[in-house]
Design an enzyme around this catalytic site. Structure first.
Site, PDB file in Angstrom:
ATOM      1  N   SER A 135      -6.938  70.570 -23.557  1.00 23.07           N
ATOM      2  CA  SER A 135      -6.884  69.319 -24.306  1.00 23.07           C
ATOM      3  C   SER A 135      -5.894  68.399 -23.590  1.00 23.07           C
ATOM      4  O   SER A 135      -4.721  68.747 -23.438  1.00 23.07           O
ATOM      5  CB  SER A 135      -6.424  69.610 -25.736  1.00 23.07           C
ATOM      6  OG  SER A 135      -6.266  68.424 -26.471  1.00 23.07           O
ATOM      7  N   LYS A 161     -11.117  68.363 -22.882  1.00 23.29           N
ATOM      8  CA  LYS A 161     -11.161  67.437 -24.024  1.00 23.29           C
ATOM      9  C   LYS A 161     -10.140  66.355 -23.762  1.00 23.29           C
ATOM     10  O   LYS A 161      -9.020  66.648 -23.349  1.00 23.29           O
ATOM     11  CB  LYS A 161     -10.841  68.221 -25.292  1.00 23.29           C
ATOM     12  CG  LYS A 161     -10.295  67.428 -26.462  1.00 23.29           C
ATOM     13  CD  LYS A 161     -10.304  68.275 -27.723  1.00 23.29           C
ATOM     14  CE  LYS A 161      -9.064  68.101 -28.567  1.00 23.29           C
ATOM     15  NZ  LYS A 161      -9.089  68.963 -29.771  1.00 23.29           N
ATOM     16  N   LYS A 163      -8.065  62.990 -25.407  1.00 20.25           N
ATOM     17  CA  LYS A 163      -7.699  62.308 -26.637  1.00 20.25           C
ATOM     18  C   LYS A 163      -8.056  60.839 -26.485  1.00 20.25           C
ATOM     19  O   LYS A 163      -7.812  60.240 -25.420  1.00 20.25           O
ATOM     20  CB  LYS A 163      -6.198  62.447 -26.880  1.00 20.25           C
ATOM     21  CG  LYS A 163      -5.782  63.876 -27.206  1.00 20.25           C
ATOM     22  CD  LYS A 163      -6.282  64.298 -28.579  1.00 20.25           C
ATOM     23  CE  LYS A 163      -5.715  65.633 -28.991  1.00 20.25           C
ATOM     24  NZ  LYS A 163      -6.144  66.018 -30.353  1.00 20.25           N
ATOM     25  N   ASP A 188     -11.555  63.519 -28.604  1.00 16.95           N
ATOM     26  CA  ASP A 188     -10.968  63.736 -29.935  1.00 16.95           C
ATOM     27  C   ASP A 188     -10.173  62.503 -30.348  1.00 16.95           C
ATOM     28  O   ASP A 188      -9.216  62.112 -29.668  1.00 16.95           O
ATOM     29  CB  ASP A 188     -10.045  64.969 -29.887  1.00 16.95           C
ATOM     30  CG  ASP A 188      -9.488  65.345 -31.258  1.00 16.95           C
ATOM     31  OD1 ASP A 188      -9.815  64.675 -32.257  1.00 16.95           O
ATOM     32  OD2 ASP A 188      -8.722  66.335 -31.323  1.00 16.95           O
ATOM     33  N   GLU A 213     -14.974  64.462 -31.615  1.00 20.05           N
ATOM     34  CA  GLU A 213     -14.199  65.135 -32.659  1.00 20.05           C
ATOM     35  C   GLU A 213     -13.475  64.125 -33.554  1.00 20.05           C
ATOM     36  O   GLU A 213     -12.761  63.249 -33.055  1.00 20.05           O
ATOM     37  CB  GLU A 213     -13.185  66.069 -31.959  1.00 20.05           C
ATOM     38  CG  GLU A 213     -12.362  66.942 -32.881  1.00 20.05           C
ATOM     39  CD  GLU A 213     -11.471  67.915 -32.076  1.00 20.05           C
ATOM     40  OE1 GLU A 213     -11.742  68.154 -30.874  1.00 20.05           O
ATOM     41  OE2 GLU A 213     -10.497  68.419 -32.653  1.00 20.05           O
ATOM     42  N   ASP A 238     -12.619  68.254 -37.437  1.00 16.54           N
ATOM     43  CA  ASP A 238     -11.401  69.057 -37.334  1.00 16.54           C
ATOM     44  C   ASP A 238     -10.645  68.862 -38.658  1.00 16.54           C
ATOM     45  O   ASP A 238     -10.841  69.615 -39.624  1.00 16.54           O
ATOM     46  CB  ASP A 238     -10.611  68.586 -36.100  1.00 16.54           C
ATOM     47  CG  ASP A 238      -9.218  69.196 -35.952  1.00 16.54           C
ATOM     48  OD1 ASP A 238      -8.766  69.908 -36.862  1.00 16.54           O
ATOM     49  OD2 ASP A 238      -8.543  68.944 -34.919  1.00 16.54           O
ATOM     50  N   LYS A 262      -9.478  75.865 -37.186  1.00 18.87           N
ATOM     51  CA  LYS A 262      -8.064  76.139 -36.897  1.00 18.87           C
ATOM     52  C   LYS A 262      -7.528  76.940 -38.069  1.00 18.87           C
ATOM     53  O   LYS A 262      -7.623  76.497 -39.224  1.00 18.87           O
ATOM     54  CB  LYS A 262      -7.260  74.842 -36.794  1.00 18.87           C
ATOM     55  CG  LYS A 262      -7.504  74.041 -35.539  1.00 18.87           C
ATOM     56  CD  LYS A 262      -6.621  72.809 -35.517  1.00 18.87           C
ATOM     57  CE  LYS A 262      -6.952  71.951 -34.310  1.00 18.87           C
ATOM     58  NZ  LYS A 262      -6.320  70.623 -34.396  1.00 18.87           N
ATOM     59  N   GLY A 290      -6.807  74.307 -31.433  1.00 14.72           N
ATOM     60  CA  GLY A 290      -5.440  74.731 -31.158  1.00 14.72           C
ATOM     61  C   GLY A 290      -4.451  73.716 -31.676  1.00 14.72           C
ATOM     62  O   GLY A 290      -4.808  72.566 -31.952  1.00 14.72           O
TER      63      GLY A 290
END
Ligand code: OSB
Ligand code: MG
Length: 371
Positions: A135, A161, A163, A188, A213, A238, A262, A290
């Site tokens: 990530s 991934k 952000k 995400d 996400e 998420d 998660k 995570g």
């Protein structure tokens, strides 16, 4: 099994590189370790609540209070040592899933150790290694972002991934996709958008993302269901998925096609498995999210992610991706094929190093049953 004490340790670990999301930039992670002792065995858990209530309402300090004043006293008063019993009884308290998960996980480790088996076997996990994914936070420039991604791809990560947030989305995805036309790429938003941003979000369809996400805030299940028909990219939730029931509602209303599980967000491994089982039944892909865990929380994630429904790469990477020195020795490494092996020792199968914990500890307290 008799739990003789529970220790809480508040820890601060500096990141090797800052981690920036749509919430802001963090230089170090604050979290709690939970340590249960009984009959000569020690079980370790990690409570992933962060320093500030940004990703979720909990913080490391609210989790400490809920553990101290409610969850630990309940465990002693009712002589609980079994994680299933703990999870069932902890339901009487509303909210505070990360606090609950922190203690439940320590009990899972203790139980697996008492039975002399790896935690994966106790969970019924079928996979010996988990496909890893990295990530990557928001960077100061697109060049910096691409350079970071290049580094991770060179290390062997097969899924990335990034952000995103308004102003750091279409160009960021375009830059990474241009450099790596074939990599598994996902984005995400941590809830930074709303339906007003529909035109921007539609542009993300151009980058062949594995998933998008959590574009909208946690409580906007309905708006996610209105967004999905406009996109080819599957939505993954998420923050919104806090239980089996919210997972069912989200799937029934078409708010997502993929779920990130998660253990902290959903209140423990019992509820995580409930969501996993629902998705497996319905053929919905899940993957293990995570929270930048230390090796203790990461080992827990590996055991959970060994369940058969975890078919997409996890937000799980090597210790050194996050921390200069992890709390466990040996540290977690990325293995061949971009996978991380599920530890095979007893319980979580990793060795916390007391000297490193002591060095990272801000404060700690041991709780015992009242005489
Ligand atoms: O939204 O998945 C998230 C880290 C902290 C809080 C929320 C998130 C994350 C990550 C990091 O994306 C995932 C990891 O542990 O590698
Ligand atoms: Mg997320």
């Amino acid at each position: 099994m008799n739990v003789e004490s529970v220790e809480l340790i508040k820890v601060a670990l500096p990141y090797v590189h800052f981690f920036e999301t749509s919430f802001g930039r963090e230089e170090e992670r604050h979290f709690l370790l939970t340590v249960v002792r009984g009959e000569g065995l020690v079980g370790y858990g990690e409570c992933v609540a962060e320093r500030a209530p940004l990703y979720s309402a909990e913080t490391a300090d609210t989790a400490w209070l809920v553990l101290r004043d409610f969850l630990i006293p309940m465990l002693f008063r009712e002589k609980i040592s079994d994680p299933l019993e703990f999870a069932a009884k902890a339901r009487r308290f509303r909210g505070h899933p990360m606090a609950k998960a922190g203690l439940e996980l320590a009990l899972w480790d203790l139980k697996a150790k008492a039975e002399g088996i790896p935690l994966r076997s106790l969970y019924g996990g079928t996979q010996e290694a988990v496909a890893a994914g990295v990530s990557v936070g928001i960077e100061d420039s697109l060049e910096e972002l691409v350079k970071r991604v290049e580094g991770y791809v060179a290390e062997g990560y097969g899924r990335v991934k990034i952000k995103i947030k308004p102003g750091w989305d279409v160009e960021a995805c375009a830059a990474v996709r241009k450099r790596f036309p074939d990599i598994l790429l996902q984005a995400d938003a941590n809830g930074a958008y709303s339906l007003k941003d529909l035109e921007t979000l539609k542009k993300l369809d151009d980058f062949n993302l594995l998933l998008l996400e959590q574009p909208f805030p946690p409580y906007d299940l309905w708006d996610h269901s209105r967004l999905q028909p406009h996109l080819r990219t599957p939505l993954c939730l998420d923050e919104s998925i806090i239980s089996r029931d919210t997972a069912r509602a989200a799937l029934d209303m078409g708010a997502c096609r993929i779920i990130n599980i998660k253990v902290g967000r959903v209140g423990g491994a019992v509820e995580a498995r409930n969501i996993h089982d629902l998705c497996l039944e319905r053929g919905v892909p899940v993957w293990c999210g995570g929270m930048l865990e230390s090796g203790i929380g990461r080992a827990h994630n590996l055991h959970l992610a060994s369940l058969p429904g975890f078919v997409l790469p996890a937000d799980l990477s090597a210790s050194r991706r996050y921390y200069r020195r992890d709390l466990i020795d040996p540290e977690i490494e990325l293995g061949p094929g971009g996978k991380i092996s599920v530890p095979t020792g007893l319980g979580i199968g990793v060795h916390p190093v007391e000297a490193r914990i002591a060095e990272a500890a801000l404060y700690r307290e041991i709780f015992r049953p009242r005489a």
